[in-house]
Write an enzyme that holds these catalytic residues in place. Structure first.
Site, PDB file in Angstrom:
ATOM      1  N   GLU A 107     -49.937  34.839 -29.483  1.00  0.00           N
ATOM      2  CA  GLU A 107     -50.220  33.696 -28.628  1.00  0.00           C
ATOM      3  C   GLU A 107     -51.693  33.646 -28.302  1.00  0.00           C
ATOM      4  O   GLU A 107     -52.359  34.671 -28.242  1.00  0.00           O
ATOM      5  CB  GLU A 107     -49.431  33.848 -27.323  1.00  0.00           C
ATOM      6  CG  GLU A 107     -47.957  33.627 -27.556  1.00  0.00           C
ATOM      7  CD  GLU A 107     -47.100  34.003 -26.368  1.00  0.00           C
ATOM      8  OE1 GLU A 107     -45.944  33.591 -26.363  1.00  0.00           O
ATOM      9  OE2 GLU A 107     -47.573  34.703 -25.464  1.00  0.00           O
TER      10      GLU A 107
ATOM     11  N   CYS B 287     -58.372  32.540 -24.263  1.00  0.00           N
ATOM     12  CA  CYS B 287     -57.919  33.929 -24.192  1.00  0.00           C
ATOM     13  C   CYS B 287     -57.303  34.279 -25.544  1.00  0.00           C
ATOM     14  O   CYS B 287     -56.316  33.683 -25.964  1.00  0.00           O
ATOM     15  CB  CYS B 287     -56.906  34.045 -23.054  1.00  0.00           C
ATOM     16  SG  CYS B 287     -56.264  35.694 -22.873  1.00  0.00           S
TER      17      CYS B 287
ATOM     18  N   CYS C 101     -48.657  49.832 -20.861  1.00  0.00           N
ATOM     19  CA  CYS C 101     -48.964  49.850 -19.426  1.00  0.00           C
ATOM     20  C   CYS C 101     -47.701  49.364 -18.692  1.00  0.00           C
ATOM     21  O   CYS C 101     -47.059  48.410 -19.147  1.00  0.00           O
ATOM     22  CB  CYS C 101     -50.159  48.954 -19.122  1.00  0.00           C
ATOM     23  SG  CYS C 101     -51.654  49.521 -19.960  1.00  0.00           S
TER      24      CYS C 101
ATOM     25  N   CYS D  70     -47.192  45.595 -17.740  1.00  0.00           N
ATOM     26  CA  CYS D  70     -47.585  44.568 -18.723  1.00  0.00           C
ATOM     27  C   CYS D  70     -46.438  44.234 -19.650  1.00  0.00           C
ATOM     28  O   CYS D  70     -45.813  45.131 -20.229  1.00  0.00           O
ATOM     29  CB  CYS D  70     -48.794  45.064 -19.523  1.00  0.00           C
ATOM     30  SG  CYS D  70     -49.259  43.939 -20.860  1.00  0.00           S
TER      31      CYS D  70
HETATM   32  N1  SAH Z   1     -55.430  45.423 -23.536  1.00  0.00           N
HETATM   33  C1  SAH Z   1     -56.551  44.946 -22.834  1.00  0.00           C
HETATM   34  C2  SAH Z   1     -56.682  43.434 -22.851  1.00  0.00           C
HETATM   35  C3  SAH Z   1     -55.413  42.634 -22.702  1.00  0.00           C
HETATM   36  S1  SAH Z   1     -54.622  42.642 -21.142  1.00  0.00           S
HETATM   37  C4  SAH Z   1     -56.541  45.458 -21.396  1.00  0.00           C
HETATM   38  O1  SAH Z   1     -55.543  46.045 -20.987  1.00  0.00           O
HETATM   39  O2  SAH Z   1     -57.555  45.305 -20.715  1.00  0.00           O
HETATM   40  C5  SAH Z   1     -55.656  41.578 -20.158  1.00  0.00           C
HETATM   41  C6  SAH Z   1     -55.580  41.859 -18.643  1.00  0.00           C
HETATM   42  O3  SAH Z   1     -54.324  41.440 -18.106  1.00  0.00           O
HETATM   43  C7  SAH Z   1     -55.708  43.327 -18.320  1.00  0.00           C
HETATM   44  O4  SAH Z   1     -56.546  43.545 -17.207  1.00  0.00           O
HETATM   45  C8  SAH Z   1     -54.293  43.684 -17.961  1.00  0.00           C
HETATM   46  O5  SAH Z   1     -54.249  44.838 -17.198  1.00  0.00           O
HETATM   47  C9  SAH Z   1     -53.837  42.445 -17.244  1.00  0.00           C
HETATM   48  N2  SAH Z   1     -52.388  42.356 -17.096  1.00  0.00           N
HETATM   49  C10 SAH Z   1     -51.443  42.839 -17.926  1.00  0.00           C
HETATM   50  N3  SAH Z   1     -50.206  42.567 -17.459  1.00  0.00           N
HETATM   51  C11 SAH Z   1     -50.371  41.870 -16.302  1.00  0.00           C
HETATM   52  C12 SAH Z   1     -49.466  41.257 -15.382  1.00  0.00           C
HETATM   53  N4  SAH Z   1     -48.167  41.293 -15.553  1.00  0.00           N
HETATM   54  N5  SAH Z   1     -49.994  40.625 -14.304  1.00  0.00           N
HETATM   55  C13 SAH Z   1     -51.338  40.532 -14.149  1.00  0.00           C
HETATM   56  N6  SAH Z   1     -52.226  41.069 -15.000  1.00  0.00           N
HETATM   57  C14 SAH Z   1     -51.760  41.741 -16.079  1.00  0.00           C
HETATM   58 FE1  SF4 Z   2     -51.937  47.767 -21.408  1.00  0.00          FE
HETATM   59 FE2  SF4 Z   2     -50.934  45.338 -21.840  1.00  0.00          FE
HETATM   60 FE3  SF4 Z   2     -53.590  45.790 -22.150  1.00  0.00          FE
HETATM   61 FE4  SF4 Z   2     -51.806  46.786 -23.887  1.00  0.00          FE
HETATM   62  S1  SF4 Z   2     -52.216  44.618 -23.534  1.00  0.00           S
HETATM   63  S2  SF4 Z   2     -53.517  47.895 -22.962  1.00  0.00           S
HETATM   64  S3  SF4 Z   2     -50.042  47.295 -22.583  1.00  0.00           S
HETATM   65  S4  SF4 Z   2     -52.413  45.900 -20.257  1.00  0.00           S
END
Ligand code: SAH
Ligand code: SF4
Length: 405
Positions: free
Chosen positions: A121, A134, A145, A148
């Site tokens: 996406e 994005c 994580c 996430c």
């Molecule tokens: N993998 C990279 C980039 C993609 S995630 C990273 O983790 O930084 C982009 C951002 O969205 C990151 O800061 C991540 O921690 C945040 N994020 C992921 N899941 C989320 C959620 N459910 N609510 C709010 N932010 C979230």
């Molecule tokens: Fe963590 Fe989601 Fe970023 Fe992957 S995309 S590193 S699982 S926050």
């Protein structure tokens, strides 16, 4: 106001997917284009000039067909046509949120012949002074994580550099964001003349520093002044903290850095961002201090997702300030975006405000990132190509959540 969920393009059944018969030149670097021209019989001495022509047609004009390339000889156009296309990844769904956010679901070929296609996406967020795209770097993410949604996805593969660049091309195609094209209409889109896509954030699906070479090559294409020309200061790469790659990102890509911190103690960060067990907070912050050209005008953004009763106390806010001392930083508080099955909740609004106040009073700009596009599941961390697997009820409840807060 009732949100308009406008499925501009309906999802096609998987069975209709036909992988491309010829490779596409859209999204390639100059070197890769030169190699393609070699295959089409262009002599080495001619390649540089021909690359410059293709570059202009593909990235400045948004050409979709070789026939458009009027300053390229007919013979060469035919030779290119016989071997290549300018196709973009197939758009399987396009959604437009009530707030103007647009989300595209793109279908990419599997890695091996016969494998089912992959989906990623990408999301466009219009604001008054910019339009941010994005972009995803991987199908899924290996990092899990705990808050996430993307991390729960089973299928994972790295995107190629061309597939990363192609997300920018798709967005610009759909927005009519090339000179002479008819602009898309909708809430929040910039007026004629301004660019729709002015900023890029590598914050979609995946961990960009686990797909370093492709992300680097793609961002060099995107920031090339003779092509898409999005300046490096307007490109932000977000990482969960792959420490050994941070210095390389600074040296070889030179874009703005965002770090997903989310916790101020290793025990909690180990749980939220399991990569912390490998690269703990102190090492991560050391890499940030050494990030090339970090300064007051080029600050590092620290992302901090607000999880109710997990990381949102005033003591956490104060500890955050102590940790970041001496690093030119911005702090981005992100209200948690819930997804079906998550154990977390978003912090209460007054808690977010208090947290933000502590940070603000210490001299940091502390914008709270407003969740955008929640009604189409496009907000941070909700990107998951399997969104179609959500039941209609889950989808409705997510939209309801978006409407009530
Ligand atoms: N993998 C990279 C980039 C993609 S995630 C990273 O983790 O930084 C982009 C951002 O969205 C990151 O800061 C991540 O921690 C945040 N994020 C992921 N899941 C989320 C959620 N459910 N609510 C709010 N932010 C979230
Ligand atoms: Fe963590 Fe989601 Fe970023 Fe992957 S995309 S590193 S699982 S926050």
């Amino acid at each position: 106001m009732t949100p308009t969920i406008e499925p501009a393009i309906e999802k096609l059944p998987l069975a209709q997917y036909v992988p491309p018969a010829r490779p596409s030149l859209a999204g390639l670097s100059r070197d890769a284009l030169a190699a393609a021209l070699g295959e089409a019989g262009v002599a080495p001495a001619q390649r540089r000039m021909r690359v410059a022509q293709l570059w202009h047609w593909i990235y400045v004009r948004g050409a979709r067909s070789f026939a458009d390339m009027t300053n390229v000889s007919k013979d060469l156009r035919a030779a290119l046509e016989a071997r290549f296309t300018l196709d973009r990844p197939e758009i399987v769904a396009e959604q437009v949120s009530a707030d103007g956010t647009r989300k595209w679901l793109l279908r990419l070929p599997g890695e091996t012949a016969g494998e089912r296609p992959h989906e990623v996406e990408c999301v466009y967020i219009p604001e008054s002074d910019r339009g941010t795209l994005c972009v995803s770097s991987q199908v899924g993410c290996t990092l899990n994580c705990s808050f996430c949604h993307t991390g729960t996805q089973r299928l994972v593969r790295n995107l190629t550099a061309a597939e990363i660049v192609a997300q920018v091309l798709v967005a610009r195609d759909r927005l009519g964001d090339y000179a002479g094209r008819e602009r898309a209409r909708g809430p929040g889109l910039p007026v004629e003349g301004e660019r729709c896509v002015s900023n890029i954030v590598m914050m979609g699906m995946g961990e960009p520093l686990y797909n370093f070479d492709a992300v680097r090559d793609a961002l060099l294409v995107v920031s090339d002044g003779d092509g898409l020309a999005i300046s490096r200061r307007r490109i932000t790469l977000s990482t969960s903290g792959v420490v050994p790659m941070i210095a390389r990102a600074g040296a070889e890509i030179g874009v703005m850095l965002a770090v997903s911190l989310h916790a101020v103690r290793d025990d909690l960060r180990n749980e939220l961002v399991p990569l912390n067990r490998k690269y703990p907070i102190a090492e991560l912050l050391e890499a940030c201090r050494n990030y090339p050209s970090v300064s007051n005008s080029r600050r590092i953004t620290f992302e901090y997702v607000m999880l109710k009763d997990v990381n949102d106390s005033i003591a956490d806010a104060k500890a955050l300030l102590r940790l970041l001392k001496g690093i030119p930083a911005k702090i981005n508080l992100i209200p948690f975006n819930p997804w079906p099955g998550t154990k977390y909740e978003c912090s209460d609004w007054d808690r977010i405000e208090k947290f933000s106040e502590v940070v603000f009073n210490a001299g940091y700009a502390s914008p709270v990132r407003t969740p955008r596009g929640r009604d189409i599941l496009a907000a941070c961390g909700q990107l998951k190509s399997a969104t179609e697997k959500l039941s209609a009820r889950e989808r409705m409840s997510l939209r309801a959540m978006a409407m009530t807060d």
